[in-house]
Scaffold this motif. Structure first.
Motif, PDB file in Angstrom:
ATOM      1  N   ASP A   1     -43.658  34.137 121.158  1.00  0.00           N
ATOM      2  CA  ASP A   1     -44.720  35.106 120.903  1.00  0.00           C
ATOM      3  C   ASP A   1     -44.832  36.097 122.055  1.00  0.00           C
ATOM      4  O   ASP A   1     -45.053  37.300 121.843  1.00  0.00           O
ATOM      5  N   LEU A   2     -44.676  35.635 123.278  1.00  0.00           N
ATOM      6  CA  LEU A   2     -44.733  36.533 124.432  1.00  0.00           C
ATOM      7  C   LEU A   2     -43.511  37.435 124.490  1.00  0.00           C
ATOM      8  O   LEU A   2     -43.624  38.622 124.819  1.00  0.00           O
ATOM      9  N   MET A   3     -42.343  36.871 124.179  1.00  0.00           N
ATOM     10  CA  MET A   3     -41.123  37.671 124.221  1.00  0.00           C
ATOM     11  C   MET A   3     -41.137  38.768 123.155  1.00  0.00           C
ATOM     12  O   MET A   3     -40.546  39.841 123.341  1.00  0.00           O
ATOM     13  N   ALA A   4     -41.796  38.501 122.044  1.00  0.00           N
ATOM     14  CA  ALA A   4     -41.841  39.508 120.982  1.00  0.00           C
ATOM     15  C   ALA A   4     -42.669  40.721 121.383  1.00  0.00           C
ATOM     16  O   ALA A   4     -42.424  41.833 120.909  1.00  0.00           O
ATOM     17  N   ILE A   5     -43.674  40.527 122.262  1.00  0.00           N
ATOM     18  CA  ILE A   5     -44.561  41.631 122.630  1.00  0.00           C
ATOM     19  C   ILE A   5     -44.153  42.254 123.960  1.00  0.00           C
ATOM     20  O   ILE A   5     -44.072  43.470 124.104  1.00  0.00           O
ATOM     21  N   TYR A   6     -43.906  41.415 124.954  1.00  0.00           N
ATOM     22  CA  TYR A   6     -43.547  41.900 126.285  1.00  0.00           C
ATOM     23  C   TYR A   6     -42.179  41.339 126.680  1.00  0.00           C
ATOM     24  O   TYR A   6     -42.042  40.650 127.695  1.00  0.00           O
ATOM     25  N   GLY A   7     -41.175  41.602 125.883  1.00  0.00           N
ATOM     26  CA  GLY A   7     -39.883  40.949 126.042  1.00  0.00           C
ATOM     27  C   GLY A   7     -39.270  41.091 127.415  1.00  0.00           C
ATOM     28  O   GLY A   7     -39.085  40.110 128.143  1.00  0.00           O
ATOM     29  N   ASP A   8     -38.970  42.324 127.822  1.00  0.00           N
ATOM     30  CA  ASP A   8     -38.260  42.534 129.085  1.00  0.00           C
ATOM     31  C   ASP A   8     -39.094  42.121 130.287  1.00  0.00           C
ATOM     32  O   ASP A   8     -38.601  41.484 131.223  1.00  0.00           O
ATOM     33  N   GLU A   9     -40.378  42.487 130.275  1.00  0.00           N
ATOM     34  CA  GLU A   9     -41.230  42.184 131.426  1.00  0.00           C
ATOM     35  C   GLU A   9     -41.428  40.682 131.590  1.00  0.00           C
ATOM     36  O   GLU A   9     -41.346  40.141 132.700  1.00  0.00           O
ATOM     37  N   VAL A  10     -41.675  39.963 130.473  1.00  0.00           N
ATOM     38  CA  VAL A  10     -41.860  38.515 130.531  1.00  0.00           C
ATOM     39  C   VAL A  10     -40.573  37.825 130.955  1.00  0.00           C
ATOM     40  O   VAL A  10     -40.580  36.902 131.784  1.00  0.00           O
ATOM     41  N   GLU A  11     -39.455  38.278 130.416  1.00  0.00           N
ATOM     42  CA  GLU A  11     -38.186  37.653 130.778  1.00  0.00           C
ATOM     43  C   GLU A  11     -37.885  37.833 132.261  1.00  0.00           C
ATOM     44  O   GLU A  11     -37.482  36.885 132.948  1.00  0.00           O
ATOM     45  N   ARG A  12     -38.095  39.031 132.784  1.00  0.00           N
ATOM     46  CA  ARG A  12     -37.836  39.266 134.207  1.00  0.00           C
ATOM     47  C   ARG A  12     -38.713  38.390 135.084  1.00  0.00           C
ATOM     48  O   ARG A  12     -38.259  37.838 136.096  1.00  0.00           O
ATOM     49  N   ALA A  13     -39.989  38.248 134.689  1.00  0.00           N
ATOM     50  CA  ALA A  13     -40.905  37.438 135.496  1.00  0.00           C
ATOM     51  C   ALA A  13     -40.493  35.968 135.488  1.00  0.00           C
ATOM     52  O   ALA A  13     -40.440  35.314 136.548  1.00  0.00           O
ATOM     53  N   PHE A  14     -40.193  35.424 134.314  1.00  0.00           N
ATOM     54  CA  PHE A  14     -39.806  34.022 134.239  1.00  0.00           C
ATOM     55  C   PHE A  14     -38.478  33.775 134.960  1.00  0.00           C
ATOM     56  O   PHE A  14     -38.310  32.741 135.629  1.00  0.00           O
ATOM     57  N   VAL A  15     -37.551  34.686 134.822  1.00  0.00           N
ATOM     58  CA  VAL A  15     -36.252  34.497 135.482  1.00  0.00           C
ATOM     59  C   VAL A  15     -36.414  34.526 136.995  1.00  0.00           C
ATOM     60  O   VAL A  15     -35.831  33.698 137.713  1.00  0.00           O
ATOM     61  N   ARG A  16     -37.223  35.467 137.507  1.00  0.00           N
ATOM     62  CA  ARG A  16     -37.406  35.527 138.961  1.00  0.00           C
ATOM     63  C   ARG A  16     -38.112  34.271 139.477  1.00  0.00           C
ATOM     64  O   ARG A  16     -37.743  33.727 140.526  1.00  0.00           O
TER      65      ARG A  16
ATOM     66  N   THR B   1     -55.249  32.943 126.778  1.00  0.00           N
ATOM     67  CA  THR B   1     -54.875  33.054 125.372  1.00  0.00           C
ATOM     68  C   THR B   1     -54.625  34.498 124.933  1.00  0.00           C
ATOM     69  O   THR B   1     -54.121  34.711 123.824  1.00  0.00           O
ATOM     70  N   GLU B   2     -54.987  35.480 125.753  1.00  0.00           N
ATOM     71  CA  GLU B   2     -54.822  36.883 125.385  1.00  0.00           C
ATOM     72  C   GLU B   2     -53.491  37.404 125.912  1.00  0.00           C
ATOM     73  O   GLU B   2     -53.154  37.218 127.089  1.00  0.00           O
ATOM     74  N   HIS B   3     -52.763  38.080 125.032  1.00  0.00           N
ATOM     75  CA  HIS B   3     -51.439  38.557 125.410  1.00  0.00           C
ATOM     76  C   HIS B   3     -51.478  39.553 126.560  1.00  0.00           C
ATOM     77  O   HIS B   3     -50.618  39.531 127.446  1.00  0.00           O
ATOM     78  N   GLU B   4     -52.466  40.444 126.565  1.00  0.00           N
ATOM     79  CA  GLU B   4     -52.483  41.491 127.581  1.00  0.00           C
ATOM     80  C   GLU B   4     -52.775  40.942 128.975  1.00  0.00           C
ATOM     81  O   GLU B   4     -52.549  41.629 129.975  1.00  0.00           O
ATOM     82  N   ARG B   5     -53.289  39.713 129.082  1.00  0.00           N
ATOM     83  CA  ARG B   5     -53.569  39.115 130.382  1.00  0.00           C
ATOM     84  C   ARG B   5     -52.380  38.323 130.933  1.00  0.00           C
ATOM     85  O   ARG B   5     -52.365  37.973 132.112  1.00  0.00           O
ATOM     86  N   VAL B   6     -51.416  38.008 130.076  1.00  0.00           N
ATOM     87  CA  VAL B   6     -50.306  37.146 130.495  1.00  0.00           C
ATOM     88  C   VAL B   6     -49.464  37.822 131.569  1.00  0.00           C
ATOM     89  O   VAL B   6     -49.039  37.182 132.544  1.00  0.00           O
ATOM     90  N   THR B   7     -49.212  39.113 131.426  1.00  0.00           N
ATOM     91  CA  THR B   7     -48.394  39.798 132.426  1.00  0.00           C
ATOM     92  C   THR B   7     -49.067  39.774 133.799  1.00  0.00           C
ATOM     93  O   THR B   7     -48.389  39.663 134.829  1.00  0.00           O
ATOM     94  N   GLY B   8     -50.397  39.858 133.814  1.00  0.00           N
ATOM     95  CA  GLY B   8     -51.109  39.761 135.085  1.00  0.00           C
ATOM     96  C   GLY B   8     -50.976  38.387 135.715  1.00  0.00           C
ATOM     97  O   GLY B   8     -50.842  38.251 136.939  1.00  0.00           O
ATOM     98  N   VAL B   9     -51.000  37.340 134.870  1.00  0.00           N
ATOM     99  CA  VAL B   9     -50.819  35.979 135.379  1.00  0.00           C
ATOM    100  C   VAL B   9     -49.438  35.822 136.003  1.00  0.00           C
ATOM    101  O   VAL B   9     -49.284  35.255 137.100  1.00  0.00           O
ATOM    102  N   LEU B  10     -48.416  36.337 135.321  1.00  0.00           N
ATOM    103  CA  LEU B  10     -47.056  36.214 135.836  1.00  0.00           C
ATOM    104  C   LEU B  10     -46.879  37.020 137.121  1.00  0.00           C
ATOM    105  O   LEU B  10     -46.200  36.575 138.057  1.00  0.00           O
ATOM    106  N   ARG B  11     -47.489  38.194 137.196  1.00  0.00           N
ATOM    107  CA  ARG B  11     -47.392  38.989 138.419  1.00  0.00           C
ATOM    108  C   ARG B  11     -48.091  38.282 139.569  1.00  0.00           C
ATOM    109  O   ARG B  11     -47.620  38.327 140.720  1.00  0.00           O
ATOM    110  N   TRP B  12     -49.213  37.617 139.309  1.00  0.00           N
ATOM    111  CA  TRP B  12     -49.878  36.863 140.376  1.00  0.00           C
ATOM    112  C   TRP B  12     -49.004  35.706 140.850  1.00  0.00           C
ATOM    113  O   TRP B  12     -48.944  35.424 142.059  1.00  0.00           O
ATOM    114  N   LEU B  13     -48.326  35.015 139.916  1.00  0.00           N
ATOM    115  CA  LEU B  13     -47.448  33.921 140.313  1.00  0.00           C
ATOM    116  C   LEU B  13     -46.327  34.416 141.221  1.00  0.00           C
ATOM    117  O   LEU B  13     -45.979  33.751 142.213  1.00  0.00           O
ATOM    118  N   ILE B  14     -45.774  35.578 140.901  1.00  0.00           N
ATOM    119  CA  ILE B  14     -44.718  36.137 141.756  1.00  0.00           C
ATOM    120  C   ILE B  14     -45.290  36.507 143.127  1.00  0.00           C
ATOM    121  O   ILE B  14     -44.675  36.263 144.175  1.00  0.00           O
TER     122      ILE B  14
END
Length: 720
Positions: A510-525, A451-464
């Protein structure tokens, strides 16, 4: 007496006035059907009076006696029905109810079936039949030759089947509705019998499996399509945990009324069309209109027939909504694969589509996939299921309260209801912090709901990282995808098969508003490459704008669902077509399949909180104990260490692994940074004991880190 025309003084020929008999004929001719109905009523009343014995010694009594001998007891319902038909003919112009010819045929079949059945039950003979008993001579004629050939039992079953067919025709049910109803009745009787029958011996609950199990399924789904008749694995939750669905039927009178309104509206605007099919769904009823022909004059002055264009019918959407007194109305022009224009009218009562209804349908079990999802019911009421593995990712959009979160809950419940944690693992991201947290504690869940925004990028990086690790494992065994890899693992033994991973994100905007480019790149990859590794994404957003659903995201998410949106612009963003702005909410959706060119309207599945709680409690009881920490915790810790020092620390460590000696100027050149930042990175490497002490007079230092070392993880262990 023949009339002759006369010539007036002006030279014009004038017709003499009509005689009284001609006036009478002109008056009665348009009412000939009503007169026939009135005659039928009179004959029915006289016959019924004679049948009950109130007209002895008259000619009508002889007439009734012959009927009594001919059809026996059925003379009463027969003449009552004929009298009712007469009343219908007399008042047909004022009645909104329309008698369908199929219903008349069904009534005749019921009478023809009841006559021989009564003859068989009463043990009739020719003498009894001739006396007007046991169904009369007609019953004797229907039973005797068939009974001589088939026997009494098969004859009775034959006429029972004919009776059921008549009931179906009178009620105007489809064969699909009838068969589905009989199967549901059979399933309920089976469950009732199982509750009454005590178990032969107590059965101990099985231990958690060592290998992944799939839901039990027969080889041929069409032979026994009901889920309750197909054996489920003992480790999976029973269907009794789910609520049974209820069906809301529209009356034939209401359907006929709406049909006549649609046809009358077409005529009012100078168009011709006929409602040729009616498909009743849980939320809307689709009236299929077949365009007619208009009489027009050609360029040469000759009359010709011109077919009504479907665009002319589609342009009357607001006029249809006004005539039918509904707030919203959608027109499918044309209905794909049916050759009609579909006018989708909201029902007065909306039936909730339950998860159990779709799980028990043949369409769900026919998929035979661990990632089968229960979507809902279409405009015809048929259950619709889809395979997430084939989509392979799903994008969901809709306004607040339209049904997005309920849809996610239904998909998650469906996956965990039919799979063990060894088969499917879940990753959930819920920035709103209120929708998905009820699934915390589920053994299928990796870690907890993030639920925390700052942890989401770590989750996406682990998925990659997990995706890349799986591709390396596939290359080692020579497998192209997850199914092939798991099959080779089972054949070799010694290792556990890899599970599917389904990622659910409740609010993408909500994620795109805070971490737009990084979240988009992770989801697209992930969307581009993760399909073969068994990682599938389900993203939801309430703001389907172009800055959230970008072109790259749309290109990699061909399967999309749109609930009610605010405007046709939002509808075009999510579906590339209009129509979602006309949806009613409360689970009403348009589903665009990757294989289809047009979206399909569906009423989504509803799973309430009690059902979710029962499913989670079942799996918690089956898999007790503490849940392991999320696999991305170490990655998040690394991010924390890096954030305390420098964002380029990882790249500096990677550089130190590749060389035997390192210097500040080398870091400056390779990482393209200034000297002060390169000096700080060198100090960080020294504090991590990755380089030797600085030498007096020299700027080059020897490195102490190898290719397989991970100093950040070692530091994480020390801090723990």
């Amino acid at each position: 007496m023949a009339r002759t025309s006369s010539r007036s003084k002006t030279g014009r020929t004038t017709e003499p006035p009509a005689t009284w008999d001609e006036k009478l004929i002109q008056y009665l001719l348009p009412r000939r059907v009503e007169l026939g109905g009135l005659l039928l009523i009179v004959i029915s009343i006289l016959t019924l009076i004679a049948l009950i014995g109130l007209a002895p010694g008259t000619w009508i009594n002889v007439w009734a006696r012959y009927w009594w001998q001919f059809v026996g007891w059925s003379a009463y319902p027969l003449w009552l029905l004929l009298g009712a038909c007469g009343l219908y003919l007399v008042f047909r112009r004022t009645l909104s109810f329309r008698l369908h010819p199929v219903q008349l045929l069904g009534t005749e079949l019921i009478l023809l079936a009841l006559l021989p059945l009564s003859y068989l039950v009463s043990g009739g003979t020719l003498e009894r039949a001739a006396g007007g008993r046991s169904g009369g001579l007609v019953a004797w004629a229907l039973v005797t030759p068939v009974q001589d050939y088939l026997g009494a039992l098969l004859t009775g079953l034959l006429y029972l089947a004919l009776l059921g067919w008549g009931v179906i025709l009178v009620s105007r049910l489809s064969w699909h509705d009838a068969i589905t109803g009989m199967r549901r009745l059979s399933a309920r009787l089976q469950r009732w019998a199982q509750r009454l029958e005590p178990p032969l011996r107590p059965v101990a609950p099985p231990e958690p499996p060592a290998r992944s199990l799939r839901p039990g399924r027969q080889a041929e789904p069409d032979a026994a399509p009901m889920a309750t008749l197909i054996e489920r694995d003992a480790l999976l939750p029973p269907l009794d945990l789910l609520v049974e669905g209820a069906t809301v039927h529209l009356s034939d009178r209401e359907l006929e009324s709406k049909k006549s309104v649609i046809e009358r509206t077409l005529r009012d605007f100078g168009l011709r069309g006929e409602v040729t099919e009616i498909r009743r769904g849980p939320a809307v009823t689709q009236f299929g209109v077949t365009p007619g022909y208009l009489d027009v004059t050609g360029p040469d002055g000759t009359p010709k027939a011109q077919k009504v264009r479907i665009s002319q019918i589609a342009a009357l959407r607001k006029d249809f909504a006004l005539a039918l007194a509904v707030p919203r109305l959608r027109i499918a022009a044309p209905v794909p694969g049916r050759g009609t224009v579909g006018i989708e009218v909201p029902n007065s009562d909306i039936a909730a589509v339950r998860l159990r209804t779709v799980l028990e349908s043949p369409s769900f079990y026919r998929l035979d996939s661990p990632l089968a999802l229960a979507l809902g019911q279409g405009v015809s009421g048929a259950p619709i299921a889809l395979d997430l593995a084939k989509m392979p990712h799903l994008l969901i959009a809709g306004t607040t309260g339209s049904g997005k979160s309920v849809c996610l809950n239904a998909f998650i419940s469906c996956l965990v209801f039919n799979n063990t944690p060894e088969q499917v693992r879940l990753v959930m991201i819920d920035p709103k912090k209120v929708e998905l947290i009820r699934f915390n504690g589920l053994p299928h869940l990796l870690g907890k709901v993030e639920t925390e925004h700052e942890r989401v990028t770590g989750v996406l990086r682990w998925l990659i990282t997990e995706m890349d690790r799986r591709y390396e494992a596939f290359a080692h065994l020579g497998a192209r995808h997850l199914e092939a890899y798991n099959e080779k693992i089972r054949q070799r033994g010694g290792a556990e098969p890899l599970p599917y991973i389904a990622v659910f994100v409740d609010e993408l905007a909500d994620l795109m508003a805070i971490y737009g480019d990084e979240v988009e790149r992770a989801f697209v990859r992930l969307a581009q490459m993760a399909r073969a590794t068994g990682i599938h994404l389900v993203l939801a957003t309430q703001r389907p704008s172009t800055d959230v659903i970008t072109g790259l995201i749309k290109a990699n998410f061909p399967a999309r669902i749109s609930f009610a949106v605010a405007s046709n612009t939002d509808s075009r963003v999510i579906l590339d077509t209009v129509g979602a702005e006309q949806l009613m909410g409360r689970g009403d959706m348009l589903f665009l399949s990757p294989e289809a060119s047009e979206p399909v309207r569906v009423q989504g599945v509803l799973v309430d909180d009690n059902e979710i709680d029962r499913i989670v409690a079942y799996w918690q009881k089956r898999y007790p104990g503490e849940r392991p920490e999320a696999p991305w915790e170490r990655l998040l810790a690394r991010q924390g260490i890096i954030a305390e020092t420098d964002d380029l620390l990882e790249e500096a460590i990677a550089l130190a692994k590749k060389v035997d000696t390192i210097s500040t100027s080398l870091i400056q050149r390779r990482l393209r940074v200034g000297y002060p930042r390169a000096a700080r990175l060198m100090e960080a490497l020294y504090e991590l004991d990755l380089v030797e002490d600085p030498k007096e007079g020299g700027r080059t230092r020897r490195t102490f880190v190898g290719e397989d070392d991970d100093p950040l993880d070692d530091l994480f262990e020390e801090r723990l």
